[in-house]
Design a protein around this motif. Structure first.
Motif, PDB file in Angstrom:
ATOM      1  N   UNK A   1       0.812  -1.218   0.000  1.00 16.33           N
ATOM      2  CA  UNK A   1       0.000   0.000   0.000  1.00 16.33           C
ATOM      3  C   UNK A   1       0.850   1.274   0.000  1.00 16.33           C
ATOM      4  N   UNK A   2       2.186   1.122   0.142  1.00 13.29           N
ATOM      5  CA  UNK A   2       3.066   2.286   0.130  1.00 13.29           C
ATOM      6  C   UNK A   2       3.971   2.320  -1.107  1.00 13.29           C
ATOM      7  N   UNK A   3       3.644   1.533  -2.105  1.00 10.34           N
ATOM      8  CA  UNK A   3       4.495   1.465  -3.291  1.00 10.34           C
ATOM      9  C   UNK A   3       4.622   2.806  -4.005  1.00 10.34           C
ATOM     10  N   UNK A   4       3.579   3.622  -3.931  1.00  5.62           N
ATOM     11  CA  UNK A   4       3.643   4.928  -4.596  1.00  5.62           C
ATOM     12  C   UNK A   4       4.757   5.799  -4.024  1.00  5.62           C
ATOM     13  N   UNK A   5       5.138   5.529  -2.769  1.00  6.58           N
ATOM     14  CA  UNK A   5       6.187   6.327  -2.130  1.00  6.58           C
ATOM     15  C   UNK A   5       7.554   6.103  -2.755  1.00  6.58           C
ATOM     16  N   UNK A   6       7.743   5.001  -3.449  1.00  7.75           N
ATOM     17  CA  UNK A   6       9.071   4.675  -3.973  1.00  7.75           C
ATOM     18  C   UNK A   6       9.112   4.629  -5.497  1.00  7.75           C
ATOM     19  N   UNK A   7       8.016   4.984  -6.126  1.00 10.10           N
ATOM     20  CA  UNK A   7       7.990   4.945  -7.585  1.00 10.10           C
ATOM     21  C   UNK A   7       8.771   6.121  -8.163  1.00 10.10           C
ATOM     22  N   UNK A   8       9.535   5.842  -9.189  1.00  5.86           N
ATOM     23  CA  UNK A   8      10.325   6.869  -9.850  1.00  5.86           C
ATOM     24  C   UNK A   8      10.836   6.349 -11.173  1.00  5.86           C
ATOM     25  N   UNK A   9      11.542   7.183 -11.911  1.00 10.00           N
ATOM     26  CA  UNK A   9      12.062   6.756 -13.207  1.00 10.00           C
ATOM     27  C   UNK A   9      13.120   5.668 -13.026  1.00 10.00           C
ATOM     28  N   UNK A  10      13.309   4.827 -14.030  1.00  8.21           N
ATOM     29  CA  UNK A  10      14.333   3.776 -13.931  1.00  8.21           C
ATOM     30  C   UNK A  10      15.729   4.370 -13.883  1.00  8.21           C
ATOM     31  N   UNK A  11      16.576   3.760 -13.078  1.00  5.77           N
ATOM     32  CA  UNK A  11      17.963   4.191 -12.941  1.00  5.77           C
ATOM     33  C   UNK A  11      18.887   3.087 -13.440  1.00  5.77           C
ATOM     34  N   UNK A  12      19.990   3.490 -14.051  1.00  2.00           N
ATOM     35  CA  UNK A  12      20.913   2.520 -14.634  1.00  2.00           C
ATOM     36  C   UNK A  12      22.098   2.211 -13.732  1.00  2.00           C
ATOM     37  N   UNK A  13      22.194   2.883 -12.568  1.00  2.00           N
ATOM     38  CA  UNK A  13      23.303   2.681 -11.651  1.00  2.00           C
ATOM     39  C   UNK A  13      22.780   2.458 -10.236  1.00  2.00           C
ATOM     40  N   UNK A  14      23.689   2.035  -9.373  1.00  2.00           N
ATOM     41  CA  UNK A  14      23.368   2.018  -7.947  1.00  2.00           C
ATOM     42  C   UNK A  14      23.103   3.445  -7.484  1.00  2.00           C
ATOM     43  N   UNK A  15      22.179   3.647  -6.549  1.00  2.00           N
ATOM     44  CA  UNK A  15      21.986   5.001  -6.021  1.00  2.00           C
ATOM     45  C   UNK A  15      23.277   5.646  -5.527  1.00  2.00           C
ATOM     46  N   UNK A  16      24.111   4.867  -4.837  1.00  2.00           N
ATOM     47  CA  UNK A  16      25.346   5.424  -4.299  1.00  2.00           C
ATOM     48  C   UNK A  16      26.236   5.984  -5.397  1.00  2.00           C
ATOM     49  N   UNK A  17      26.222   5.374  -6.565  1.00  2.00           N
ATOM     50  CA  UNK A  17      27.061   5.854  -7.666  1.00  2.00           C
ATOM     51  C   UNK A  17      26.615   7.228  -8.148  1.00  2.00           C
ATOM     52  N   UNK A  18      25.325   7.501  -8.107  1.00  2.00           N
ATOM     53  CA  UNK A  18      24.848   8.834  -8.486  1.00  2.00           C
ATOM     54  C   UNK A  18      25.282   9.877  -7.453  1.00  2.00           C
TER      55      UNK A  18
END
Length: 367
Positions: A269-286
């Motif tokens: 029921x909280x999936x909308x909180x984490x929806x975003x565009x696809x990323x090609x790297x690990x978050x840490x790399x950004x």
């Protein structure tokens, strides 16, 4: 107070590119420090009917070096080879009433910043433009004018626009234009005492909103840039994060493995909180794609952490002057001392003090 730029002349023309002399070993260019041209100070102190400005107005009115160039230059004389990349002191232009009023303020400010830089190249190596993102189209037009006509080397923005995050779709054209112009984007935190520390309270206490809240703002901004896909779409963006990259280097062990698991523990029921565009790297790399400054106010251990996280090639010398207890030279002195205390190769130290900024501004700085 004396101000040699009380009434700016016509906007300074863009300086023609020329061969630069070899960079002096002792050159230091402060990549994030603030000034308040007299014409802007007069405007700021005349606005008694804008509550958002009251607190910051009180905070800047007793700092002579923001406005008085004689005071500022005497302070700068303590540091051989030292110049500044100047930007407009807070508050954000978006707080100046209507979008039209804000657009007028930044245009006036950029003319004044260009005038200061043109008349004092021995003190100011360049300036970063102000924009008001309450009107994105107007902000882009002003950025184009400041870079193309006035010679700005970058732009200063804040971590939000009147409470709105900068990964909202309406800001996408601004990010695209900043990437296309290939300019430095300085990011400054922004909140005030009306942002409470706890949901049950109405106001922040003990100035937590400033000491800790601004660092949260910077870190949250970085996260929204990452997860909003801004760096995915524009990997060449040169985002300079104030205060050493804020919280991110210190919590990289949590950020890396933690955000590698994004969504794995999120209820349906909280999936909308984490929806975003696809990323090609690990978050840490950004997060490692940002740049950080050295404005850490005499905390060499914190600077060491930032250097280890971002690498010396992504750290720029900066002081946040003149907001120190001495009202000008204190943070410059401590920032220089912090860099000199680091275990760096000579070329790395030279890069941090000026070389990285020269590289990122691609010959736009004044010599």
């Amino acid at each position: 107070m004396t101000d040699h730029a009380s009434t700016p002349t016509a906007p300074a023309p863009r300086r023609a590119a020329a061969a630069r002399p070899q960079q002096p070993v002792d050159e230091k260019i402060d990549a994030f420090c603030h000034i308040l041209p007299r014409i802007c100070a007069d405007r700021l102190f005349a606005l008694d009917d804008v509550p958002a400005l009251a607190n910051l107005r009180r905070r800047v009115m007793d700092i002579p070096a923001l406005v008085d160039l004689d005071v500022r230059f005497r302070q700068m004389d303590e540091f051989p080879g030292y110049r500044q990349l100047i930007n407009l002191a807070a508050p954000p232009a978006e707080d100046f009433g209507t979008p039209r009023s804000a657009a007028h303020y930044v245009r006036m400010a950029n003319d004044a910043l260009a005038d200061l830089t043109a008349r004092h190249p021995d003190r100011f190596a360049g300036f970063c433009a102000a924009v008001a993102l309450t009107d994105v189209d107007a902000a882009i037009a002003e950025l184009d004018r400041a870079v193309g006509e006035l010679g700005a080397v970058g732009v200063q923005i804040y971590t939000h626009v009147r409470g709105h995050p900068l990964d909202e779709h309406r800001f996408a054209p601004f990010w695209a234009r900043a990437a296309e112009l290939d300019v430095l984007v300085q990011v400054h935190p922004c909140r005030n005492a009306t942002w409470p520390d706890y949901p049950a309270e109405q106001r922040s206490r003990y100035e937590i909103w400033w000491t800790l809240g601004w660092e949260y703002d910077l870190s949250a901004f970085m996260a929204r840039v990452v997860f909003g896909g801004i760096l995915e779409r524009h990997p060449s963006l040169k985002l300079l994060i104030h205060h050493g990259g804020s919280m991110i280097p210190h919590f990289s062990g949590r950020i890396g493995p933690g955000w590698d698991q994004l969504g794995s523990r999120t209820p349906p029921e909280q999936q909308a909180d984490i929806e975003g565009p696809p990323l090609s790297k690990r978050p840490l790399d950004y997060f490692r794609m940002f740049y950080a400054d050295t404005a850490l106010f005499g905390a060499p251990h914190a600077l060491r952490c930032a250097l280890e996280f971002f690498g010396p090639e992504r750290v720029l010398f900066a002081s946040d002057s003149p907001y120190d207890p001495e009202k000008g030279p204190g943070y410059v002195r401590s920032s220089i001392a912090d860099v000199n205390r680091m275990d760096l190769a000579p070329h790395e130290r030279t890069a941090i003090f000026a070389g990285n900024l020269r590289r990122l501004t691609a010959g736009r700085l004044l010599d």
